[in-house]
Write an enzyme that holds these catalytic residues in place. Structure first.
Site, PDB file in Angstrom:
ATOM      1  N   LYS A 196       5.526   1.235  -2.726  1.00 25.63           N
ATOM      2  CA  LYS A 196       4.070   0.676  -3.996  1.00 25.63           C
ATOM      3  C   LYS A 196       4.242   1.760  -4.930  1.00 25.63           C
ATOM      4  O   LYS A 196       3.427   0.535  -5.968  1.00 25.63           O
ATOM      5  CB  LYS A 196       3.136   0.501  -2.675  1.00 25.63           C
ATOM      6  CG  LYS A 196       3.096   0.114  -1.263  1.00 25.63           C
ATOM      7  CD  LYS A 196       2.190   0.028  -0.356  1.00 25.63           C
ATOM      8  CE  LYS A 196       2.451   1.372   0.824  1.00 25.63           C
ATOM      9  NZ  LYS A 196       1.984   0.144   2.015  1.00 25.63           N
ATOM     10  N   ARG A 242       6.502  -2.119  12.592  1.00 28.95           N
ATOM     11  CA  ARG A 242       6.629  -1.129  13.353  1.00 28.95           C
ATOM     12  C   ARG A 242       5.049  -1.224  14.333  1.00 28.95           C
ATOM     13  O   ARG A 242       4.831   0.048  14.361  1.00 28.95           O
ATOM     14  CB  ARG A 242       6.107  -0.184  11.903  1.00 28.95           C
ATOM     15  CG  ARG A 242       7.217   0.384  11.153  1.00 28.95           C
ATOM     16  CD  ARG A 242       7.317   0.550   9.787  1.00 28.95           C
ATOM     17  NE  ARG A 242       7.077   2.719  10.436  1.00 28.95           N
ATOM     18  CZ  ARG A 242       6.037   2.711   8.638  1.00 28.95           C
ATOM     19  NH1 ARG A 242       6.007   1.895   7.350  1.00 28.95           N
ATOM     20  NH2 ARG A 242       5.786   3.511   8.528  1.00 28.95           N
ATOM     21  N   ASP A 288       8.386  -4.026   2.860  1.00 30.00           N
ATOM     22  CA  ASP A 288       7.845  -3.424   3.199  1.00 30.00           C
ATOM     23  C   ASP A 288       5.769  -3.435   4.289  1.00 30.00           C
ATOM     24  O   ASP A 288       5.680  -3.441   5.055  1.00 30.00           O
ATOM     25  CB  ASP A 288       6.498  -2.398   2.527  1.00 30.00           C
ATOM     26  CG  ASP A 288       6.082  -1.654   2.630  1.00 30.00           C
ATOM     27  OD1 ASP A 288       5.690  -0.369   3.608  1.00 30.00           O
ATOM     28  OD2 ASP A 288       4.326  -1.094   2.121  1.00 30.00           O
ATOM     29  N   HIS A 310      -2.440   9.279  -5.697  1.00 30.90           N
ATOM     30  CA  HIS A 310      -2.550   7.720  -3.735  1.00 30.90           C
ATOM     31  C   HIS A 310      -2.559   9.489  -3.065  1.00 30.90           C
ATOM     32  O   HIS A 310      -2.523   9.837  -2.536  1.00 30.90           O
ATOM     33  CB  HIS A 310      -0.784   7.962  -3.833  1.00 30.90           C
ATOM     34  CG  HIS A 310      -0.907   7.304  -2.174  1.00 30.90           C
ATOM     35  ND1 HIS A 310      -1.254   5.680  -2.472  1.00 30.90           N
ATOM     36  CD2 HIS A 310      -1.022   7.496  -0.731  1.00 30.90           C
ATOM     37  CE1 HIS A 310      -1.943   5.485  -0.717  1.00 30.90           C
ATOM     38  NE2 HIS A 310      -1.025   6.396   0.321  1.00 30.90           N
ATOM     39  N   SER A 356       7.340   3.624   2.738  1.00 29.26           N
ATOM     40  CA  SER A 356       6.300   3.395   2.741  1.00 29.26           C
ATOM     41  C   SER A 356       5.825   3.187   1.221  1.00 29.26           C
ATOM     42  O   SER A 356       5.642   2.159   0.344  1.00 29.26           O
ATOM     43  CB  SER A 356       5.537   2.874   4.112  1.00 29.26           C
ATOM     44  OG  SER A 356       4.492   2.210   3.859  1.00 29.26           O
TER      45      SER A 356
HETATM   46  N1  URA Z   1       0.279   3.986   4.918  1.00 29.89           N
HETATM   47  C1  URA Z   1       1.496   3.391   4.588  1.00 29.89           C
HETATM   48  O1  URA Z   1       0.908   2.516   3.276  1.00 29.89           O
HETATM   49  N2  URA Z   1       3.370   2.725   4.621  1.00 29.89           N
HETATM   50  C2  URA Z   1       2.606   3.517   6.128  1.00 29.89           C
HETATM   51  O2  URA Z   1       4.198   3.779   7.080  1.00 29.89           O
HETATM   52  C3  URA Z   1       1.645   4.115   6.767  1.00 29.89           C
HETATM   53  C4  URA Z   1       0.595   4.284   6.238  1.00 29.89           C
END
Ligand code: URA
Ligand code: CA
Length: 434
Positions: free
Chosen positions: A187, A168, A161, A82, A183
């Site tokens: 994923k 957020r 999320d 990632h 977060s």
């Molecule tokens: N990227 C994400 O996937 N989540 C976040 O909270 C910030 C950046």
């Protein structure tokens, strides 16, 4: 259990239990906890932080809020990579075939680009016929066959999320380490990763502007991964200037092919070897980073990485002939050079602004609904630290429009030339394994 008590506990700096965290995540996802209470708790977390256990619990609660991809029918340790997002970041296109050639299975779910950052799927779609709509069976079969497949976002992954991130965004609680780390990690885990390599970008073009912040985020994510049984490593890499030379979809595919051939830009090559070595180690195909690096250099040299790239393209409906003839990629109608106005050294190439310049040409999306032009983009002719003489090209613009004056203006405002050679930015700032 009452959400107001959980908010109060966190507000006063208390530690939330696993059950309390679950209650919050489930309740917010199913709508029984309203936005105002969720925002309040997010703000309390923003100020009071979470310990390692709370962070791991938050991550897993978000993973369990939706579907999880089952990759257990794929042989071997599935290692995912990632990146926190960059400009001209072509690493996934290179890393996939590279580590697959060594035997690490890459079952990747990727996204599209938004704003100044590009997306892997858009880049792959620059290859005629290439598609990412595979059934789960096809996806798994292809990874077992050739060790590499890429699909688009499928299923209802981490709905908690999605909802929390949106909240957020409008409540000034994005830039919180426990919230960002959980977060991102949720994923990756929901997408089926057994092990995770993280490329945390730092600098002007990145989410984390300072090395210090990037390190904190990387440590947090590595901790979470290791606490929930996913071996995780991270590197901190520079995104003060774009990676490689190419910014734009077809241009980046060509750059990836060059790199797999061993003829790519130095920084992109080095980043891929660094991340790739970690993936090979986590995948169990080498004992040490050095040994892994040797293996990667070998599959570049003997052509097997490029061969896997061809098979991968063919497996997903694309024309593999592009690998040997990149003129088959979409071509822009016009090119323009942007000449240096003075002698000196390139001292600054502001990544996010240069990414936005490419977006203005149509290489990226201003909004989720925008359509993009796969042929257009920018090729940097100079990188930070390079000597330049007046009149020499700084950038080549590839466009499908005759008027590119606003793009040229943007490039001039965000590429700086100084009298003295600047200190070249360090590509890999740190490697974080715990
Ligand atoms: N990227 C994400 O996937 N989540 C976040 O909270 C910030 C950046
Ligand atoms: Ca690039």
């Amino acid at each position: 259990m009452r959400i107001v008590d959980i908010i109060e506990k966190k507000r006063d700096g208390g530690e939330l239990t696993t059950e309390e965290i679950r209650f919050f995540v489930e309740g917010y996802t199913n709508g029984s906890i309203p936005d105002y209470q969720a925002s309040s708790l997010l703000m309390a977390i923003y100020f009071k932080d979470m310990n390692d256990r709370e962070r791991a619990d938050l991550t897993m609660a978000m993973v369990e809020s939706g579907d999880q991809i089952d990759l257990s029918k794929i042989e071997g340790i599935k290692v995912d990579k990632h990146s926190t997002g960059g400009v001209g970041d072509t690493t996934t296109l290179v890393l996939g075939p590279l580590v697959a050639a060594v035997g690490v299975p890459v079952a990747k779910m990727s996204g599209r680009g938004l704003g100044h950052t590009g997306g892997t799927i858009d880049k792959l779609e620059a290859i005629e016929g290439f598609h990412v709509e595979l059934t789960t069976e096809q996806f798994i079969e292809q990874v077992n066959d050739i060790k590499l497949a890429v699909i688009g976002q499928t299923g209802n992954l981490t709905p908690a999320d999605k909802k929390l991130y949106a909240l957020r965004d409008v409540t000034a609680t994005v830039s919180s380490i426990p919230l960002i780390a959980s977060s991102i990690m949720s994923k990756k885990i929901a997408a089926g990763a057994d092990a995770i390599v993280l490329d945390v970008k730092t600098g002007e073009g990145a989410f984390m502007k300072t090395v210090e912040d990037a390190k904190n985020l990387a440590h947090a994510m590595v901790q979470i991964g290791n606490n929930v049984g996913r071996n995780t490593m991270a590197i901190i890499s520079d995104m003060s200037q774009p990676l490689g030379f190419a910014i734009g979809n077809a241009l980046e595919v060509k750059e990836a092919i060059d790199t797999l051939r061993g003829e790519g830009p130095e920084d992109l090559t080095e980043l891929c070897l660094t991340l790739g070595s970690q993936m090979v180690v986590l995948g169990g195909h080498a004992k040490t980073i050095e040994e892994a690096r040797e293996q990667l250099l070998e599959v570049i040299k003997n052509g097997s990485a490029l061969e896997i790239f061809k098979q991968f393209i063919e497996g997903q409906g694309g024309n593999p002939a592009v690998v040997d003839d990149t003129s088959l990629l979409p071509q822009a109608q016009y090119t323009f050079e942007v000449p240096a106005k003075e002698d000196g050294f390139v001292s600054f190439i502001e990544a996010d602004e240069v990414g936005t310049a490419a977006m203005l040409l149509g290489a990226g999306r201003a909004t989720k609904e925008s359509t993009i032009d796969l042929a257009v983009g920018l090729m940097l002719r100079k990188k930070v630290g390079d000597k330049v003489t007046k009149g020499e090209s700084l950038v080549t613009i590839y466009a499908n429009q005759e008027d590119v004056s606003s793009v040229i203006d943007k490039i001039y405002s965000h590429i700086k030339i100084a009298n003295e050679a600047p200190q070249a930015p360090k590509l890999i700032e740190a490697i974080i394994t715990e």
